[in-house]
Design an enzyme around this catalytic site. Structure first.
Site, PDB file in Angstrom:
ATOM      1  N   SER A  15       0.823  -1.215   0.000  1.00 36.23           N
ATOM      2  CA  SER A  15       0.000   0.000   0.000  1.00 36.23           C
ATOM      3  C   SER A  15       0.859   1.267   0.000  1.00 36.23           C
ATOM      4  O   SER A  15       0.371   2.349   0.331  1.00 36.23           O
ATOM      5  CB  SER A  15      -0.953  -0.010   1.191  1.00 36.23           C
TER       6      SER A  15
ATOM      7  N   ASP B  89       4.348   4.285   4.157  1.00 34.43           N
ATOM      8  CA  ASP B  89       3.614   4.163   5.427  1.00 34.43           C
ATOM      9  C   ASP B  89       3.287   5.559   5.947  1.00 34.43           C
ATOM     10  O   ASP B  89       4.177   6.331   6.322  1.00 34.43           O
ATOM     11  CB  ASP B  89       4.516   3.395   6.415  1.00 34.43           C
TER      12      ASP B  89
ATOM     13  N   GLU C  26       6.814  10.032  -9.208  1.00 36.73           N
ATOM     14  CA  GLU C  26       8.086   9.631  -8.616  1.00 36.73           C
ATOM     15  C   GLU C  26       8.380   8.190  -8.989  1.00 36.73           C
ATOM     16  O   GLU C  26       7.549   7.531  -9.617  1.00 36.73           O
ATOM     17  CB  GLU C  26       8.052   9.813  -7.098  1.00 36.73           C
TER      18      GLU C  26
HETATM   19  N1  CO8 Z   1       0.519   3.229   5.605  1.00 43.66           N
HETATM   20  C1  CO8 Z   1       0.231   2.747   6.834  1.00 43.66           C
HETATM   21  N2  CO8 Z   1      -0.797   1.908   7.093  1.00 43.66           N
HETATM   22  C2  CO8 Z   1      -1.563   1.551   6.059  1.00 43.66           C
HETATM   23  C3  CO8 Z   1      -1.317   1.994   4.750  1.00 43.66           C
HETATM   24  C4  CO8 Z   1      -0.215   2.868   4.537  1.00 43.66           C
HETATM   25  N3  CO8 Z   1       0.115   3.321   3.309  1.00 43.66           N
HETATM   26  N4  CO8 Z   1      -2.243   1.472   3.921  1.00 43.66           N
HETATM   27  C5  CO8 Z   1      -3.050   0.720   4.705  1.00 43.66           C
HETATM   28  N5  CO8 Z   1      -2.653   0.775   5.984  1.00 43.66           N
HETATM   29  C6  CO8 Z   1      -3.278   0.107   7.137  1.00 43.66           C
HETATM   30  C7  CO8 Z   1      -4.597   0.783   7.485  1.00 43.66           C
HETATM   31  O1  CO8 Z   1      -4.397   1.895   8.347  1.00 43.66           O
HETATM   32  C8  CO8 Z   1      -5.338  -0.355   8.170  1.00 43.66           C
HETATM   33  O2  CO8 Z   1      -4.849  -0.490   9.487  1.00 43.66           O
HETATM   34  P1  CO8 Z   1      -5.896  -0.707  10.705  1.00 43.66           P
HETATM   35  O3  CO8 Z   1      -6.555  -2.021  10.410  1.00 43.66           O
HETATM   36  O4  CO8 Z   1      -5.016  -0.720  11.913  1.00 43.66           O
HETATM   37  O5  CO8 Z   1      -6.862   0.444  10.638  1.00 43.66           O
HETATM   38  C9  CO8 Z   1      -4.872  -1.583   7.402  1.00 43.66           C
HETATM   39  O6  CO8 Z   1      -3.638  -1.221   6.762  1.00 43.66           O
HETATM   40  C10 CO8 Z   1      -5.860  -2.007   6.334  1.00 43.66           C
HETATM   41  O7  CO8 Z   1      -6.167  -0.873   5.544  1.00 43.66           O
HETATM   42  P2  CO8 Z   1      -7.667  -0.436   5.203  1.00 43.66           P
HETATM   43  O8  CO8 Z   1      -8.587  -0.822   6.322  1.00 43.66           O
HETATM   44  O9  CO8 Z   1      -7.649   1.008   4.808  1.00 43.66           O
HETATM   45  O10 CO8 Z   1      -7.968  -1.397   3.947  1.00 43.66           O
HETATM   46  P3  CO8 Z   1      -8.885  -1.063   2.696  1.00 43.66           P
HETATM   47  O11 CO8 Z   1      -8.937  -2.311   1.867  1.00 43.66           O
HETATM   48  O12 CO8 Z   1     -10.189  -0.445   3.126  1.00 43.66           O
HETATM   49  O13 CO8 Z   1      -8.102   0.083   1.866  1.00 43.66           O
HETATM   50  C11 CO8 Z   1      -6.175   1.039   0.782  1.00 43.66           C
HETATM   51  C12 CO8 Z   1      -6.859  -0.235   1.321  1.00 43.66           C
HETATM   52  C13 CO8 Z   1      -6.924   1.545  -0.427  1.00 43.66           C
HETATM   53  C14 CO8 Z   1      -4.777   0.656   0.403  1.00 43.66           C
HETATM   54  C15 CO8 Z   1      -6.161   2.145   1.888  1.00 43.66           C
HETATM   55  O14 CO8 Z   1      -5.656   1.562   3.092  1.00 43.66           O
HETATM   56  C16 CO8 Z   1      -5.283   3.299   1.506  1.00 43.66           C
HETATM   57  O15 CO8 Z   1      -5.682   4.137   0.716  1.00 43.66           O
HETATM   58  N6  CO8 Z   1      -4.061   3.366   2.063  1.00 43.66           N
HETATM   59  C17 CO8 Z   1      -3.140   4.464   1.771  1.00 43.66           C
HETATM   60  C18 CO8 Z   1      -2.392   4.229   0.463  1.00 43.66           C
HETATM   61  C19 CO8 Z   1      -1.455   5.396   0.170  1.00 43.66           C
HETATM   62  O16 CO8 Z   1      -1.898   6.498  -0.116  1.00 43.66           O
HETATM   63  N7  CO8 Z   1      -0.134   5.140   0.219  1.00 43.66           N
HETATM   64  C20 CO8 Z   1       0.855   6.158  -0.027  1.00 43.66           C
HETATM   65  C21 CO8 Z   1       1.109   6.255  -1.521  1.00 43.66           C
HETATM   66  S1  CO8 Z   1       2.151   7.599  -1.996  1.00 43.66           S
HETATM   67  C22 CO8 Z   1       3.703   6.937  -2.016  1.00 43.66           C
HETATM   68  O17 CO8 Z   1       3.938   5.763  -1.794  1.00 43.66           O
HETATM   69  C23 CO8 Z   1       4.812   7.909  -2.316  1.00 43.66           C
HETATM   70  C24 CO8 Z   1       5.549   8.152  -1.063  1.00 43.66           C
HETATM   71  C25 CO8 Z   1       6.638   9.149  -1.171  1.00 43.66           C
HETATM   72  C26 CO8 Z   1       7.456   9.223   0.105  1.00 43.66           C
HETATM   73  C27 CO8 Z   1       8.396   8.091   0.256  1.00 43.66           C
HETATM   74  C28 CO8 Z   1       9.311   8.363   1.454  1.00 43.66           C
HETATM   75  C29 CO8 Z   1       9.908   7.099   1.982  1.00 43.66           C
END
Ligand code: CO8
Length: 273
Positions: free
Chosen positions: A67, A70, A154
């Site tokens: 995902s 973090d 990126e």
């Molecule tokens: N970071 C931390 N925890 C996460 C992340 C994440 N990226 N994605 C999911 N989790 C956790 C959730 O908080 C949740 O934890 P909990 O059960 O304790 O609440 C668990 O994983 C399951 O997630 P969801 O309940 O949200 O599961 P869904 O199926 O409903 O949704 C998604 C899945 C769509 C992936 C949703 O979790 C989401 O949108 N996550 C964020 C994704 C995101 O935007 N990632 C960042 C992308 S940008 C990037 O990578 C560029 C970074 C540049 C900087 C790099 C520097 C090192």
């Protein structure tokens, strides 16, 4: 909560000519901290330096490949540091992304990705940096939510996506922060759909097929061809990687990505899928 070490979240095994990396933190969908991305880069280097290895295979666990960054880690790095903003983001973002993307670009072994599920952000960029991608099923997608997180392309996605898919699709999906679903990925990034439900079974099936495929091959020929096919893309990736991270720096210095990552952490923001 005790933070797991990267070594506990990202495992590797060497199996003959295969250096197999496994993202193994399915609880948070294999989200990656800065340290995890750096460790992944180090593992690529380990594979690179092993003369018996010809293929680096990326695998994962659970329902997501990864995902992406973090959001808790980014928020903590933002809030728990007294460093000046420039120092903070040069180290947390610019150096990290530059290094990891460069490691993938320069990797001479054949990079294979077993895409067990969706991948997001920098981790989706890594999928696009691989040479061969197999998918577990047709529910996989790649999402680059840079526009909705106040970031820009990126991980060399400014060149990998237009080159591997096409310019106009890349413009639309990137600019409007829409997922690249299986129908768009098949035949260009994804070369085979295994149609398997269980991730471990899928990973084993790919590795079994790879072992079959390489029987009777002269493996140095595989690396020789990788080098030739990859050479122009490699140069493009290396060039654009540095432009991407330096262009992105001003967004970090203005603070918009930090605000939006915090909203993800607080569950005040979600991506449209
Ligand atoms: N970071 C931390 N925890 C996460 C992340 C994440 N990226 N994605 C999911 N989790 C956790 C959730 O908080 C949740 O934890 P909990 O059960 O304790 O609440 C668990 O994983 C399951 O997630 P969801 O309940 O949200 O599961 P869904 O199926 O409903 O949704 C998604 C899945 C769509 C992936 C949703 O979790 C989401 O949108 N996550 C964020 C994704 C995101 O935007 N990632 C960042 C992308 S940008 C990037 O990578 C560029 C970074 C540049 C900087 C790099 C520097 C090192």
């Amino acid at each position: 909560m005790v933070e797991l070490k990267s070594e506990d979240k990202i495992k590797y095994t060497i199996n003959g000519p295969f250096f197999v990396i496994k993202l193994d933190n399915p609880k948070n969908l294999n989200a990656m901290t800065r340290e995890d991305y750096l460790y992944l880069g180090q593992l690529l280097e380990k594979s690179e330096n092993n003369p018996d290895v010809y293929f680096t295979v990326l695998t994962s666990t659970g329902r997501f490949f990864s995902s992406g960054a973090d959001f808790a880690n980014i928020t903590a790095k933002n809030e728990n540091s007294n460093d000046p903003e420039l120092t903070k983001w040069l180290s947390n973002f610019v150096a990290t992304n530059l290094y990891v993307t460069d490691m993938f670009a320069r990797h001479s072994k054949v990079l294979i990705c077993c895409l067990n599920g969706p991948s997001i952000g920098m981790s989706a960029a890594i999928v696009a940096l691989c040479d061969i991608v197999y998918s577990k099923n047709d529910l996989v997608y790649l999402l680059f939510p840079f526009a909705s997180l106040g970031l820009i392309t990126e991980g060399a996605t400014s060149v990998t996506l237009p080159r591997k898919i096409n310019d106009n699709v890349a413009y639309e999906k990137l600019i409007f922060s829409q997922p690249f679903k299986y129908d768009v990925l098949k035949g260009n990034i994804i070369v085979k759909n295994y149609k398997i439900e269980d991730t471990d079974e899928f990973n084993s099936a790919v590795l079994k097929d790879l072992s079959e495929k390489i029987k009777y091959l002269h493996l140095p020929s595989c690396l020789g061809m990788k080098n030739l096919i990859h050479s122009s893309l490699r140069d493009e990736i290396i060039r654009v990687n540095s432009i991407e991270v330096n262009d992105a720096l001003k967004f970090w210095l203005q603070g918009e990505p930090q605000r939006r990552f915090k909203q993800l952490l607080l569950k005040e923001r979600s991506h449209k899928l």
